[in-house]
Design a protein around this motif. Sequence first.
Motif, PDB file in Angstrom:
ATOM      1  N   LEU A 139       0.833  -1.206   0.000  1.00 17.05           N
ATOM      2  CA  LEU A 139       0.000   0.000   0.000  1.00 17.05           C
ATOM      3  C   LEU A 139       0.867   1.254   0.000  1.00 17.05           C
ATOM      4  O   LEU A 139       0.595   2.216  -0.718  1.00 17.05           O
ATOM      5  CB  LEU A 139      -0.936   0.004   1.218  1.00 17.05           C
ATOM      6  CG  LEU A 139      -2.048  -1.039   1.206  1.00 17.05           C
ATOM      7  CD1 LEU A 139      -2.872  -0.957   2.472  1.00 17.05           C
ATOM      8  CD2 LEU A 139      -2.945  -0.837  -0.010  1.00 17.05           C
ATOM      9  N   VAL A 140       1.942   1.231   0.802  1.00 18.97           N
ATOM     10  CA  VAL A 140       2.847   2.379   0.851  1.00 18.97           C
ATOM     11  C   VAL A 140       3.472   2.598  -0.526  1.00 18.97           C
ATOM     12  O   VAL A 140       3.543   3.724  -1.026  1.00 18.97           O
ATOM     13  CB  VAL A 140       3.940   2.158   1.928  1.00 18.97           C
ATOM     14  CG1 VAL A 140       5.028   3.215   1.828  1.00 18.97           C
ATOM     15  CG2 VAL A 140       3.328   2.171   3.316  1.00 18.97           C
ATOM     16  N   LEU A 141       3.894   1.497  -1.164  1.00 15.36           N
ATOM     17  CA  LEU A 141       4.503   1.603  -2.497  1.00 15.36           C
ATOM     18  C   LEU A 141       3.516   2.173  -3.505  1.00 15.36           C
ATOM     19  O   LEU A 141       3.865   3.027  -4.322  1.00 15.36           O
ATOM     20  CB  LEU A 141       5.001   0.233  -2.970  1.00 15.36           C
ATOM     21  CG  LEU A 141       6.260  -0.289  -2.298  1.00 15.36           C
ATOM     22  CD1 LEU A 141       6.609  -1.662  -2.822  1.00 15.36           C
ATOM     23  CD2 LEU A 141       7.415   0.669  -2.534  1.00 15.36           C
ATOM     24  N   SER A 142       2.265   1.690  -3.434  1.00 14.84           N
ATOM     25  CA  SER A 142       1.254   2.185  -4.378  1.00 14.84           C
ATOM     26  C   SER A 142       1.044   3.678  -4.178  1.00 14.84           C
ATOM     27  O   SER A 142       0.978   4.450  -5.139  1.00 14.84           O
ATOM     28  CB  SER A 142      -0.073   1.466  -4.177  1.00 14.84           C
ATOM     29  OG  SER A 142       0.117   0.096  -4.109  1.00 14.84           O
ATOM     30  N   ALA A 143       0.935   4.100  -2.913  1.00 11.15           N
ATOM     31  CA  ALA A 143       0.696   5.513  -2.631  1.00 11.15           C
ATOM     32  C   ALA A 143       1.865   6.353  -3.129  1.00 11.15           C
ATOM     33  O   ALA A 143       1.672   7.378  -3.798  1.00 11.15           O
ATOM     34  CB  ALA A 143       0.483   5.715  -1.132  1.00 11.15           C
ATOM     35  N   LEU A 144       3.101   5.886  -2.846  1.00 13.26           N
ATOM     36  CA  LEU A 144       4.271   6.648  -3.270  1.00 13.26           C
ATOM     37  C   LEU A 144       4.369   6.735  -4.793  1.00 13.26           C
ATOM     38  O   LEU A 144       4.691   7.790  -5.338  1.00 13.26           O
ATOM     39  CB  LEU A 144       5.543   6.009  -2.715  1.00 13.26           C
ATOM     40  CG  LEU A 144       5.842   6.309  -1.242  1.00 13.26           C
ATOM     41  CD1 LEU A 144       6.958   5.410  -0.745  1.00 13.26           C
ATOM     42  CD2 LEU A 144       6.224   7.762  -1.054  1.00 13.26           C
ATOM     43  N   SER A 145       4.047   5.612  -5.471  1.00 15.24           N
ATOM     44  CA  SER A 145       4.089   5.649  -6.938  1.00 15.24           C
ATOM     45  C   SER A 145       3.083   6.663  -7.458  1.00 15.24           C
ATOM     46  O   SER A 145       3.365   7.417  -8.382  1.00 15.24           O
ATOM     47  CB  SER A 145       3.743   4.282  -7.532  1.00 15.24           C
ATOM     48  OG  SER A 145       4.383   3.276  -6.839  1.00 15.24           O
TER      49      SER A 145
ATOM     50  N   ARG B 291      11.331  17.612  -5.382  1.00 16.96           N
ATOM     51  CA  ARG B 291      10.131  16.844  -5.088  1.00 16.96           C
ATOM     52  C   ARG B 291      10.161  15.466  -5.752  1.00 16.96           C
ATOM     53  O   ARG B 291       9.917  14.442  -5.109  1.00 16.96           O
ATOM     54  CB  ARG B 291       8.893  17.624  -5.578  1.00 16.96           C
ATOM     55  CG  ARG B 291       7.586  16.912  -5.337  1.00 16.96           C
ATOM     56  CD  ARG B 291       6.435  17.597  -6.040  1.00 16.96           C
ATOM     57  NE  ARG B 291       6.049  18.849  -5.417  1.00 16.96           N
ATOM     58  CZ  ARG B 291       4.940  19.007  -4.678  1.00 16.96           C
ATOM     59  NH1 ARG B 291       4.144  17.999  -4.478  1.00 16.96           N
ATOM     60  NH2 ARG B 291       4.632  20.165  -4.151  1.00 16.96           N
ATOM     61  N   VAL B 292      10.517  15.465  -7.032  1.00 18.28           N
ATOM     62  CA  VAL B 292      10.545  14.196  -7.770  1.00 18.28           C
ATOM     63  C   VAL B 292      11.651  13.298  -7.230  1.00 18.28           C
ATOM     64  O   VAL B 292      11.471  12.089  -7.057  1.00 18.28           O
ATOM     65  CB  VAL B 292      10.742  14.469  -9.274  1.00 18.28           C
ATOM     66  CG1 VAL B 292      10.923  13.174 -10.042  1.00 18.28           C
ATOM     67  CG2 VAL B 292       9.560  15.248  -9.823  1.00 18.28           C
ATOM     68  N   LEU B 293      12.811  13.905  -6.920  1.00 17.27           N
ATOM     69  CA  LEU B 293      13.926  13.104  -6.420  1.00 17.27           C
ATOM     70  C   LEU B 293      13.600  12.503  -5.061  1.00 17.27           C
ATOM     71  O   LEU B 293      13.923  11.341  -4.786  1.00 17.27           O
ATOM     72  CB  LEU B 293      15.191  13.969  -6.333  1.00 17.27           C
ATOM     73  CG  LEU B 293      15.711  14.438  -7.691  1.00 17.27           C
ATOM     74  CD1 LEU B 293      16.934  15.329  -7.522  1.00 17.27           C
ATOM     75  CD2 LEU B 293      16.041  13.246  -8.580  1.00 17.27           C
ATOM     76  N   VAL B 294      12.941  13.295  -4.200  1.00 15.38           N
ATOM     77  CA  VAL B 294      12.594  12.782  -2.870  1.00 15.38           C
ATOM     78  C   VAL B 294      11.595  11.630  -2.995  1.00 15.38           C
ATOM     79  O   VAL B 294      11.784  10.561  -2.417  1.00 15.38           O
ATOM     80  CB  VAL B 294      12.017  13.919  -1.985  1.00 15.38           C
ATOM     81  CG1 VAL B 294      11.356  13.340  -0.732  1.00 15.38           C
ATOM     82  CG2 VAL B 294      13.116  14.885  -1.585  1.00 15.38           C
ATOM     83  N   TYR B 295      10.539  11.824  -3.783  1.00 11.42           N
ATOM     84  CA  TYR B 295       9.560  10.739  -3.987  1.00 11.42           C
ATOM     85  C   TYR B 295      10.254   9.491  -4.537  1.00 11.42           C
ATOM     86  O   TYR B 295      10.050   8.385  -4.051  1.00 11.42           O
ATOM     87  CB  TYR B 295       8.466  11.159  -4.972  1.00 11.42           C
ATOM     88  CG  TYR B 295       7.403  12.089  -4.415  1.00 11.42           C
ATOM     89  CD1 TYR B 295       7.033  12.050  -3.082  1.00 11.42           C
ATOM     90  CD2 TYR B 295       6.742  12.996  -5.243  1.00 11.42           C
ATOM     91  CE1 TYR B 295       6.058  12.901  -2.587  1.00 11.42           C
ATOM     92  CE2 TYR B 295       5.763  13.844  -4.761  1.00 11.42           C
ATOM     93  CZ  TYR B 295       5.422  13.800  -3.429  1.00 11.42           C
ATOM     94  OH  TYR B 295       4.449  14.635  -2.955  1.00 11.42           O
ATOM     95  N   SER B 296      11.131   9.695  -5.544  1.00 10.75           N
ATOM     96  CA  SER B 296      11.807   8.546  -6.151  1.00 10.75           C
ATOM     97  C   SER B 296      12.698   7.855  -5.134  1.00 10.75           C
ATOM     98  O   SER B 296      12.743   6.623  -5.062  1.00 10.75           O
ATOM     99  CB  SER B 296      12.669   8.969  -7.338  1.00 10.75           C
ATOM    100  OG  SER B 296      11.935   9.785  -8.191  1.00 10.75           O
ATOM    101  N   GLY B 297      13.400   8.654  -4.338  1.00 15.82           N
ATOM    102  CA  GLY B 297      14.310   8.097  -3.341  1.00 15.82           C
ATOM    103  C   GLY B 297      13.570   7.236  -2.335  1.00 15.82           C
ATOM    104  O   GLY B 297      13.962   6.096  -2.064  1.00 15.82           O
ATOM    105  N   ILE B 298      12.475   7.784  -1.799  1.00 14.51           N
ATOM    106  CA  ILE B 298      11.716   7.014  -0.800  1.00 14.51           C
ATOM    107  C   ILE B 298      11.145   5.763  -1.448  1.00 14.51           C
ATOM    108  O   ILE B 298      11.186   4.674  -0.875  1.00 14.51           O
ATOM    109  CB  ILE B 298      10.582   7.867  -0.194  1.00 14.51           C
ATOM    110  CG1 ILE B 298      11.141   9.147   0.433  1.00 14.51           C
ATOM    111  CG2 ILE B 298       9.835   7.072   0.869  1.00 14.51           C
ATOM    112  CD1 ILE B 298      10.084  10.089   0.959  1.00 14.51           C
ATOM    113  N   LEU B 299      10.639   5.914  -2.658  1.00 18.46           N
ATOM    114  CA  LEU B 299      10.040   4.774  -3.369  1.00 18.46           C
ATOM    115  C   LEU B 299      11.078   3.668  -3.551  1.00 18.46           C
ATOM    116  O   LEU B 299      10.819   2.494  -3.252  1.00 18.46           O
ATOM    117  CB  LEU B 299       9.517   5.243  -4.728  1.00 18.46           C
ATOM    118  CG  LEU B 299       8.718   4.246  -5.539  1.00 18.46           C
ATOM    119  CD1 LEU B 299       7.447   3.881  -4.814  1.00 18.46           C
ATOM    120  CD2 LEU B 299       8.380   4.813  -6.909  1.00 18.46           C
TER     121      LEU B 299
END
Lengths: 458, 93
Positions: free
Chosen positions: A85-91, A326-334
């Motif tokens: 679920l976390v992965l789906s939300a982050l994607s 923003r994109v780098l942070v989302y990608s990093g966490i993902l």
Amino acid sequence: MSDAPVLEERSLYEVHQKIYPRAVHGWFAAWRWALVVATQLVFYGGAWLTWNGRQAVLFDIVHRRFYIFGLVFWPQDVIYLTALLVLSALSLFLFTAVAGRLWCGYACPQTVYTEIFLWVERLVEGDRNAQMRLDESDLSFNKFLRKTVKHSLWIGIALWTGITFVGYVTPIRELLGEIRSLSLGPWEMFWVGFYGFATYGNAGWMREQVCKYLCPYARFQSAMFDRDTMIITYDAGRGEPRGKKKSAGAGDCVDCGICVQVCPTGIDIRKGLQYECIGCAACVDGCDQVMDKLARPRGLIRYSTTNAMEEGWTRREMLRRLLRPRVLVYSGILLGVTLLAGAALYARVPLKVDVIRDRAAIAREVEGGSIENIYRLQIMNTTERARAFTIEVSGLPTIRLAGESTAGIAAATSRVVPVKVRIDPAQAAPGTYPIVFTIRAIGDDAVAVHEKSVFIVR
Amino acid sequence: MNRLVSILWPAFVVGGAAEVVFFTVVAPQELYFFGEAVELGPLATYTIGFFLFWCIAAASSAFTVFLQKSAEEINRCPLEPRERPPGCPKAEP
């Protein structure tokens, strides 16, 4: 909200004008169809794959076990569901930050099934104009026939969707066998009907209203937008003022209205970004077709960003802004969560043990003065083959098992094994002592679990 | 219709989530009603459980919708005079 005029509020669902989206062809329409085919191959086809002599993807809620190819998940593995679920939300966050509502426009089941149902509608009733004429006309044999065929096809697709849905819970081959022999269980029948009805209602009748009034994502997606998010944008600088092809001083927009006619939610993108826009890019394809006919450059309506529009950036300059924080942070966490979940899954030991102390008898003295505690070990063999396990106990001097110290567990099942643990008298003063059970698969030392419990001396 | 959707739809989503969370933790065989083990099949228990959660969530939504009524609606008839049904005491003569 409470200040809104009452009448307007009531009309929210009632005064609904049916939208007849015009068929559109082009780059984005092709992509949307590719995703319709891909997602439905996975959904309709996935239920038919087999693995190890069972259905490859099966959510066996009756036995509380999820099978996904080689993996078997138990209720204790709920952490992986959370990770998913976390992965789906982050994607979703990532895709939205990069290019707006990609999910809505191409992959959301609401869009996908609406697309399929629209295709059937066009097949039976003809294009947009023919559909409007048919709906306005009086009831005739032709109209009756076309409506009957359309609804029958819709119901057929919806039923098959319902059967496939239940086919992920009850193995689909068994399910079809039950249907053929008319011995379908009442609950399965209910869920086939429920899911089928939801598909028929949502894709046939509700359509864009689901996105506009029911979808929570539509309401908060703008929180993930920034000035560098690629969204479907009308280039007002190039298009305005609208006018006929030959009129002097007119912009590139000839006000043909195609972009409005193709829109599944019935909005005019030229008024700017609206929350109703599901990012399907049908207007981009529609406008490009018109621009081609007029021999003008494509892209009057295109994916672009607020910054690119205002600064007049080229495509390359716009794409460079992809590498923003923003994109780098989302990608990093993902990436981090994906690696973590993947590593956890890889290192998962296919054995789980719960130790339950027998509450009835706390501690008792047995022959020879030994002190005995009784435990129940629930041993879960999460592999798909039968296995035998050894049970050991440690943590106190002279601590030992009395009786059986091995247990055989069938494939993908669990069994409760009662064990007696003893220590010699005078080894410990009255009190509570931590002990450890070690359960190890015979023939595979890597499959071992250490479970803590306590030993009580009175 | 609008109100019905505002009550049922969010309740459906919340009820579904509650169902998943509850039955992940509790197996249907572990349920007891008034000291008696539940003797329905698992599918039946899951289904009834889902509708129970949906109903509870719907009750909450209905209460919210009820309290959301504006002063306008509570103090006066919300319908336009010409829309009032025949026999309504506030119908226009």
